[in-house]
Design a protein around this motif. Structure first.
Motif, PDB file in Angstrom:
ATOM      1  N   PHE A 167       0.806  -1.215   0.000  1.00 19.77           N
ATOM      2  CA  PHE A 167       0.000   0.000   0.000  1.00 19.77           C
ATOM      3  C   PHE A 167       0.840   1.266   0.000  1.00 19.77           C
ATOM      4  CE2 PHE A 167      -2.752  -3.230   2.011  1.00 19.77           C
ATOM      5  CZ  PHE A 167      -3.739  -3.249   1.048  1.00 19.77           C
ATOM      6  N   GLY A 168       2.135   1.124  -0.263  1.00 22.41           N
ATOM      7  CA  GLY A 168       3.000   2.280  -0.390  1.00 22.41           C
ATOM      8  C   GLY A 168       3.162   3.077   0.888  1.00 22.41           C
ATOM      9  N   LEU A 169       3.222   2.397   2.017  1.00 21.85           N
ATOM     10  CA  LEU A 169       3.363   3.051   3.313  1.00 21.85           C
ATOM     11  C   LEU A 169       4.756   2.816   3.867  1.00 21.85           C
ATOM     12  CD1 LEU A 169      -0.038   1.880   4.863  1.00 21.85           C
ATOM     13  CD2 LEU A 169       0.429   4.080   3.773  1.00 21.85           C
ATOM     14  N   LEU A 175      -0.862   5.493   7.771  1.00 24.75           N
ATOM     15  CA  LEU A 175      -2.229   5.120   7.405  1.00 24.75           C
ATOM     16  C   LEU A 175      -3.124   6.350   7.425  1.00 24.75           C
ATOM     17  CD1 LEU A 175      -2.553   1.842   9.494  1.00 24.75           C
ATOM     18  CD2 LEU A 175      -2.767   1.986   7.010  1.00 24.75           C
ATOM     19  N   PRO A 176      -4.105   6.409   6.531  1.00 27.88           N
ATOM     20  CA  PRO A 176      -4.996   7.572   6.513  1.00 27.88           C
ATOM     21  C   PRO A 176      -5.780   7.704   7.808  1.00 27.88           C
ATOM     22  CG  PRO A 176      -5.854   5.815   5.134  1.00 27.88           C
ATOM     23  CD  PRO A 176      -4.463   5.409   5.512  1.00 27.88           C
ATOM     24  N   GLY A 177      -6.022   8.952   8.236  1.00 24.47           N
ATOM     25  CA  GLY A 177      -6.799   9.200   9.440  1.00 24.47           C
ATOM     26  C   GLY A 177      -8.279   9.235   9.146  1.00 24.47           C
ATOM     27  N   LEU A 178      -9.084   9.501  10.187  1.00 22.46           N
ATOM     28  CA  LEU A 178     -10.535   9.522  10.019  1.00 22.46           C
ATOM     29  C   LEU A 178     -10.963  10.582   9.018  1.00 22.46           C
ATOM     30  CD1 LEU A 178     -11.729   9.078  13.718  1.00 22.46           C
ATOM     31  CD2 LEU A 178     -11.678   7.367  11.900  1.00 22.46           C
ATOM     32  N   LYS A 179     -10.285  11.737   9.040  1.00 23.96           N
ATOM     33  CA  LYS A 179     -10.650  12.814   8.131  1.00 23.96           C
ATOM     34  C   LYS A 179     -10.466  12.382   6.679  1.00 23.96           C
ATOM     35  CE  LYS A 179      -9.668  17.676   7.107  1.00 23.96           C
ATOM     36  NZ  LYS A 179      -8.849  18.867   7.473  1.00 23.96           N
ATOM     37  N   GLU A 180      -9.319  11.727   6.408  1.00 27.24           N
ATOM     38  CA  GLU A 180      -9.062  11.258   5.048  1.00 27.24           C
ATOM     39  C   GLU A 180     -10.046  10.170   4.624  1.00 27.24           C
ATOM     40  OE1 GLU A 180      -6.851  11.646   7.362  1.00 27.24           O
ATOM     41  OE2 GLU A 180      -5.257  12.979   6.614  1.00 27.24           O
ATOM     42  N   LEU A 181     -10.380   9.300   5.565  1.00 28.42           N
ATOM     43  CA  LEU A 181     -11.317   8.219   5.241  1.00 28.42           C
ATOM     44  C   LEU A 181     -12.700   8.767   4.937  1.00 28.42           C
ATOM     45  CD1 LEU A 181     -10.315   5.514   7.872  1.00 28.42           C
ATOM     46  CD2 LEU A 181      -9.702   5.582   5.465  1.00 28.42           C
ATOM     47  N   ARG A 182     -13.119   9.769   5.706  1.00 29.32           N
ATOM     48  CA  ARG A 182     -14.430  10.366   5.459  1.00 29.32           C
ATOM     49  C   ARG A 182     -14.445  11.101   4.114  1.00 29.32           C
ATOM     50  NH1 ARG A 182     -14.433  11.723  11.217  1.00 29.32           N
ATOM     51  NH2 ARG A 182     -15.920  10.370  12.287  1.00 29.32           N
TER      52      ARG A 182
END
Length: 219
Positions: A167-169, A175-182
């Motif tokens: 996943f290119g991490l 890892l994406p946070g809640l803001k990015e996921l939303r």
């Protein structure tokens, strides 16, 4: 009518020449994908044939060729020469869909590692099937971590370098946070943070349940 002479009667039971026996075996091996035993060859070939001897000659004749006659267990088969096997290989990318249960389990491990199975089940609200964990272990996206210093010393799970690379991490902190996921629409109509939907174990076996959500863990 004249009776058949003894010479003619004997010729009826005379085995074919060895070269012809080799041809017979060659034809059978060519048409059969599974290994065939000498016993089976004896039953197929004319009376008086010696499949064992004919096989020895046939194998010598194929030595050094692109196709060889090899022994496989109790049988024999035609196979590509080992050094030419690379010519038969074709690399393909296999797309494997994760079930909703696998995605949720993987997400919990990634965000809460090191985490135990009991903790995963507490967050998800349902039990985690062994098949789900086995699938993630097979993909080498998770591995066993250190045991927790709690009663029973349960084993923990953590994500692997393979997971991060896929996943290119650089590390789990990326890892994406809640803001990015939303913003990506992945948390729409989802329960509050810290909980997972009580989908029941039927979701464990439903690979199509991931549609619309698998973007989180797919290229």
């Amino acid at each position: 009518m004249a009776e058949d002479s003894p010479d003619i009667e004997e010729s009826l039971f005379e085995a074919p020449p060895m070269a012809e026996q080799e041809r017979m075996i060659e034809a059978v091996l060519f048409a059969t994908s599974d290994p065939i035993t000498l016993k089976d060859l004896t039953a197929r070939m004319p009376h008086g044939c010696d499949p064992a001897e004919a096989m020895v000659h046939l194998r010598k004749r194929y030595e050094g060729r692109g196709v060889q006659v090899v022994r496989v267990g109790d049988g024999y088969a035609m196979r590509t020469a080992p050094d030419l096997g690379f010519l038969m290989q074709k690399e393909t990318v296999e797309v494997r869909k994760l079930s909703r249960a696998a995605i949720e389990t993987l997400a919990i491990i990634a965000y809460h590692q090191p985490v135990t199975r009991a903790e995963i089940e507490e967050i998800r609200g349902v039990s985690v099937s062994r098949g789900t964990v086995d699938q993630l272990l097979e993909l080498e996206w998770i591995r066993f971590g250190r045991r927790k210093m709690t009663p029973g010393r349960p084993v923990t799970f953590v994500v692997t370098q393979t997971f991060l690379d896929h996943f290119g991490l650089e590390n789990a902190r990326d890892l994406p946070g809640l803001k990015e996921l939303r913003s990506a629409g992945l948390l729409e109509n989802r329960p509050p943070p810290g909980t997972m939907p009580t989908t029941g174990e039927d979701a464990e076996e439903d690979p199509e349940a991931t549609e619309g959500q698998s973007e989180l863990f797919e290229d």
